[in-house]
Scaffold this motif. Structure first.
Motif, mmCIF file in Angstrom:
data_model
loop_
_atom_site.group_PDB
_atom_site.id
_atom_site.type_symbol
_atom_site.label_atom_id
_atom_site.label_comp_id
_atom_site.label_asym_id
_atom_site.label_seq_id
_atom_site.Cartn_x
_atom_site.Cartn_y
_atom_site.Cartn_z
ATOM 1 N N LEU A 43 0.939 -1.164 -0.007
ATOM 2 C CA LEU A 43 -0.144 -0.094 0.075
ATOM 3 C C LEU A 43 0.776 1.339 0.112
ATOM 4 C CD1 LEU A 43 -2.887 -0.760 2.493
ATOM 5 C CD2 LEU A 43 -2.842 -0.919 0.020
ATOM 6 N N SER A 44 2.204 1.366 0.345
ATOM 7 C CA SER A 44 3.120 2.303 0.661
ATOM 8 C C SER A 44 3.362 2.803 -1.060
ATOM 9 C CB SER A 44 4.208 1.975 1.422
ATOM 10 O OG SER A 44 3.977 1.740 2.566
ATOM 11 N N THR A 45 3.444 2.055 -1.792
ATOM 12 C CA THR A 45 3.905 2.200 -3.269
ATOM 13 C C THR A 45 2.883 2.012 -4.262
ATOM 14 O OG1 THR A 45 5.056 0.247 -3.681
ATOM 15 C CG2 THR A 45 6.186 2.058 -2.515
ATOM 16 N N GLY A 46 1.847 1.044 -3.766
ATOM 17 C CA GLY A 46 0.976 0.639 -4.915
ATOM 18 C C GLY A 46 1.435 -0.328 -5.944
ATOM 19 N N ALA A 47 2.714 -0.932 -5.361
ATOM 20 C CA ALA A 47 3.317 -1.966 -6.309
ATOM 21 C C ALA A 47 3.265 -3.383 -5.833
ATOM 22 C CB ALA A 47 4.865 -1.533 -6.154
ATOM 23 N N LEU A 48 3.508 -4.360 -6.434
ATOM 24 C CA LEU A 48 3.501 -5.738 -5.837
ATOM 25 C C LEU A 48 4.396 -5.497 -4.684
ATOM 26 C CD1 LEU A 48 3.526 -7.974 -9.052
ATOM 27 C CD2 LEU A 48 1.516 -7.614 -7.534
#
Length: 396
Positions: free
Chosen positions: A92-97
């Motif tokens: 959630l911090s970056t939206g990445a996997l």
């Protein structure tokens, strides 16, 4: 973690990972359904070590892993069901996997299977072994079941020694060969060590190319067998894995014994790896939850071994407010420098609904100095480290 009295902690753990799908979006057809759902966990955490150094950061998955999934079932008649699961861990911090997914969209699980209601079934594909099924989803683990969550997993900065890797060159080669633990790096970005976070696999370590057989609960007991094909031509053992479990569930009481062995390319050319053994139980009496477990990891080639004893007690202050405490003792053998780790955790959880909760969690670790303290893959400058996190969880 515990929620409303009408929804016991163990049941909510099932909800967290989509076993009971009350918070998921379901598309239903005549003979089946497809479910879109997930669990999101994000917090602000403050790490501090004995050198007075502090680190404030956004913390992904402090209590439970954040994930998004697609799951489906089809009724084939006569109690026979087909099913599938595609799961992604996300940051959630970056939206990445999530970094442990290593860029794979459905690394968390990708399988198809069939089940006979009342008997059991099979699954084919990438999936977690039984340590995850019984101890995390089944909420036996005092960390995710009582206090501290994933920040309170059995961990340490001895991952390279547990795998038998020495120096940057071997560690780098091990990472390239799919070593299971994340690296520590120096200022130049070169790997100089490895965290042994989640060394007993409760937080989920996937087996690829796997066949998994499970029984339904029969007379309060369940069981499972699993085999992961290494798929190396002419070398059946290279990279292969296996797992077996026996579980018990009656009312508010759960217990399980799990054995898992996974070979890694970084250990003896893929012919050896890490063997894990876990045994534990959890029960509820009035407003109290009690949980305890033993876990062990052993290098099947070098003999390096670590074991842990963990216990926890949770108490319902009100139906919506739960306080939990847990303690973990870890002990390694000579190959792990006779490391001893003491770790304590506290967690206060307030539940707004079946889908949303907020929490305040703290974890403290003290080692005997054989290795630096380490929580959540954050390395301390000495033998003491602590973390405090305030965050929110939401199911959809």
């Amino acid at each position: 973690m515990a929620f409303r009295r009408k929804m016991p902690a163990t049941a909510l753990s099932h909800l967290s990972f989509g076993i009971a799908m009350t918070a998921a979006t379901t598309v239903t057809h005549a003979q089946g359904s497809v479910i879109i759902g997930g669990l999101l966990d994000e917090s602000v955490a403050v790490y501090r070590d004995n050198g007075g150094h502090s680190n404030v950061r956004m913390q992904d998955s402090a209590i439970y892993p954040s994930k998004f999934y697609l799951r489906g079932t089809e009724d084939l008649g006569g109690g026979l069901q087909a099913s599938f699961s595609l799961d992604s861990m996300i940051s959630l911090s970056t939206g990445a996997l999530d970094p442990q997914s290593r860029g794979a969209l459905f690394e968390n699980s990708a399988w198809v299977g069939m089940r006979k209601v009342g008997i059991g079934g099979f699954r084919l594909g990438q999936q977690n072994d039984f340590a995850f099924d019984y101890f995390l989803i089944g909420a036996i683990d005092p960390a995710t079941g009582i206090a501290g969550g994933m920040l309170n997993f059995r961990t340490g900065s001895f991952g390279a020694d547990l795998l038998g890797l020495k120096g940057p060159a071997q560690i780098g080669a091990g990472l390239a060969a799919g070593a299971p633990y994340p690296p520590y790096t120096n200022a130049a970005g070169a790997p100089v060590g490895m965290s042994a976070i989640n060394w007993d696999r409760v937080g989920g370590k996937r087996m690829s190319n796997a066949l998994k057989l499970t029984t339904d609960e029969i007379g309060s007991f369940s069981a499972g067998l699993m085999y992961s094909f290494g798929e190396v031509a002419g070398d059946f053992q290279n990279g292969s894995g296996k797992s077996a479990a026996i579980g018990y569930h009656h009312g508010e009481t759960r217990a399980a014994v799990v054995y898992t062995e996974q070979n890694y390319g970084a250990v003896n050319g893929g012919q050896s790896g890490i063997a894990n053994f876990l045994a534990g139980a959890r029960t509820k009496v009035s407003r109290f939850d009690f949980s305890g477990m033993y876990s062990q990891a052993r290098n099947t080639f070098t003999g390096a071994r670590i074991y842990a004893l963990a216990g926890g007690i949770g108490y319902e202050l009100t139906p919506d407010l739960v306080l939990g405490g847990a303690y973990t003792y870890e002990n390694g053998n000579e190959q792990l420098k006779n490391v001893i780790i003491h770790q304590g955790a506290l967690q206060l959880t307030y539940t707004f609904s079946k889908r949303t909760a907020v929490y305040l969690a703290g974890v403290y670790q003290h080692t005997n100095g054989a290795y630096a303290a380490e929580i959540g893959n954050i390395l301390a400058s000495g033998k003491i480290q602590s973390v405090a996190a305030v965050g929110m969880m939401h199911r959809f």
